[in-house]
Write an enzyme that holds these catalytic residues in place. Structure first.
Site, PDB file in Angstrom:
ATOM      1  CE  LYS A  87       0.367  -1.603   0.516  1.00 18.56           C
ATOM      2  NZ  LYS A  87       1.514  -1.659   1.441  1.00 18.56           N
ATOM      3  CG  ASP A  88       4.495  -4.814   0.533  1.00 17.55           C
ATOM      4  OD1 ASP A  88       4.394  -3.597   0.763  1.00 17.55           O
ATOM      5  OD2 ASP A  88       3.837  -5.685   1.140  1.00 17.55           O
ATOM      6  NE  ARG A 135       0.756   5.894  -0.638  1.00 15.36           N
ATOM      7  CZ  ARG A 135      -0.488   5.847  -0.168  1.00 15.36           C
ATOM      8  NH1 ARG A 135      -1.348   6.785  -0.495  1.00 15.36           N
ATOM      9  NH2 ARG A 135      -0.879   4.858   0.620  1.00 15.36           N
ATOM     10  NE  ARG A 136      -2.115   4.739   3.469  1.00 15.14           N
ATOM     11  CZ  ARG A 136      -1.900   3.451   3.708  1.00 15.14           C
ATOM     12  NH1 ARG A 136      -1.145   3.086   4.738  1.00 15.14           N
ATOM     13  NH2 ARG A 136      -2.436   2.529   2.935  1.00 15.14           N
ATOM     14  NE  ARG A 153       5.807  -1.834  10.755  1.00 21.14           N
ATOM     15  CZ  ARG A 153       6.876  -2.630  10.806  1.00 21.14           C
ATOM     16  NH1 ARG A 153       8.054  -2.143  11.125  1.00 21.14           N
ATOM     17  NH2 ARG A 153       6.772  -3.908  10.528  1.00 21.14           N
ATOM     18  N   GLY A 154       2.325  -2.646  12.808  1.00 19.77           N
ATOM     19  CA  GLY A 154       1.495  -3.736  13.300  1.00 19.77           C
ATOM     20  C   GLY A 154       0.513  -4.217  12.255  1.00 19.77           C
ATOM     21  NE  ARG A 159      -0.585  -1.208  10.325  1.00 21.85           N
ATOM     22  CZ  ARG A 159       0.067  -0.782   9.263  1.00 21.85           C
ATOM     23  NH1 ARG A 159      -0.465   0.138   8.478  1.00 21.85           N
ATOM     24  NH2 ARG A 159       1.252  -1.262   8.956  1.00 21.85           N
ATOM     25  CB  CYS A 246       7.213   0.773  -1.374  1.00 20.56           C
ATOM     26  SG  CYS A 246       8.082  -0.166  -0.102  1.00 20.56           S
TER      27      CYS A 246
END
Length: 324
Positions: A87-88, A135-136, A153-154, A159, A246
């Protein structure tokens, strides 16, 4: 063994990001190569721009921030293959590099880790939910649960720690990552794609090599899964035709299933306004051998319905309520 693999005793250098999840994913690829072909491997850590920067992914453009340094190491001959979260990867071809293998996909769905074992629907209005994904955020906003969305982030451990420490009530992340590092049982809910479509390519890995490296291409070809490649090809075609990176509020999920006349490809996709107030949802099916065309035609129909205008809202600076 073929002439291409005649140097099977030479170590295959596997380029990887240095995070726990990335090294685990790359280790799975390396172990599969050794198990299938007896080729020795070693992991080579590469630091990417996305690993160094603490800025929100969307502000960095999202696309390619975890990929470019690995590709540079590949082209420089410092590694023989590079392993990415698919996905990246930008949808545009990279000169001198080929997508040599797409192994069998992990569960592509999103997962929730919430305090007290709660699901999204059980969180009280005003609860804080962390995610770095537009997206989320858009799909969460569309659910109308009154949640307060926070930038996140992280690495996976960092997280999860924000929930365990009480800084956030919940986080959303890919179930595949949790599974790969042995923490899937910490998810308090796995989201149905009808609620939240995953990112195109989520849960899949991409193994790249130099276009002129016949040995690396022949070795990694053993890992390629035709059904997974067809599914992610269709999903990435949606991104490519929408001209979305993305970091765009786009979700897509495809699968190959047995039909009356053989295998059939099914795909669903969504484009949302940043605040989730408007969504364009479409589905399509077709021949897995024409996976790109199936995804491209689906995206074209979404553009006809105004998908570009929704994505332009994101670039104009709008954001869902509660997003920093």
């Amino acid at each position: 063994m073929s002439q291409t693999l005649s140097s099977e005793t030479a170590v295959l250098r596997v380029g990887t990001r240095a995070s726990r999840l990335a090294r685990t994913q790359s280790g799975h690829v390396a172990d599969a190569i050794t198990a299938a072909l007896g080729v020795p491997t070693e992991l080579v850590d590469v630091t990417t721009h996305g690993d160094i920067s603490r800025a929100p992914l969307a502000s960095m453009g999202g696309t390619g921030v975890f990929v470019s340094a690995l590709r540079e190491a590949l082209l420089a001959g410092e590694v023989d293959i590079a392993v990415h979260s698919l996905k990246d990867i930008p949808t545009a071809p990279a000169p001198g590099i080929v997508l040599a293998a797409v192994p069998v996909r992990e569960d592509p769905r999103d997962a929730v880790i919430a305090r007290d074992g709660l699901t999204l629907g059980e969180l009280p209005p005003g609860s804080t939910v962390g995610t770095g994904s537009p997206r989320r955020r858009s799909q969460l906003a569309a659910l109308g649960l009154g949640l307060e969305l926070r930038e996140l982030r992280g690495n996976v451990d960092t997280r999860i720690g924000k929930v365990r420490d009480g800084e956030l009530d919940a986080i959303i992340l890919a179930r595949a990552g949790l599974s790969r590092i042995g923490r899937a049982d910490e998810a308090t809910e796995v989201l149905d794609p009808l609620q939240m479509l995953p990112a195109p390519g989520q849960g899949a890995l991409a193994v790249e090599c130099r276009a002129d490296d016949e040995r690396a291409a022949a070795i990694t070809a053993a890992l390629d899964d035709a059904a997974t490649r067809a599914a992610v090809t269709a999903e990435r075609a949606v991104l490519a035709v929408l001209e979305a990176g993305c970091s765009a509020p786009v979700g897509a999920l495809a699968e190959v299933a047995e039909g009356e006349d053989g295998d059939e490809l099914w795909i669903r996709a969504v484009v949302l306004a940043p605040d989730g107030s408007v969504a364009i949802r479409r589905s399509a099916n077709g021949d897995p051998a024409s996976a790109y065309d199936v995804g491209a035609q689906l995206a074209a129909s979404m553009l006809d319905e105004g998908a570009a205008d929704l994505m332009n809202d994101l670039t104009s600076g709008d954001a869902p309520p509660g997003t920093p």
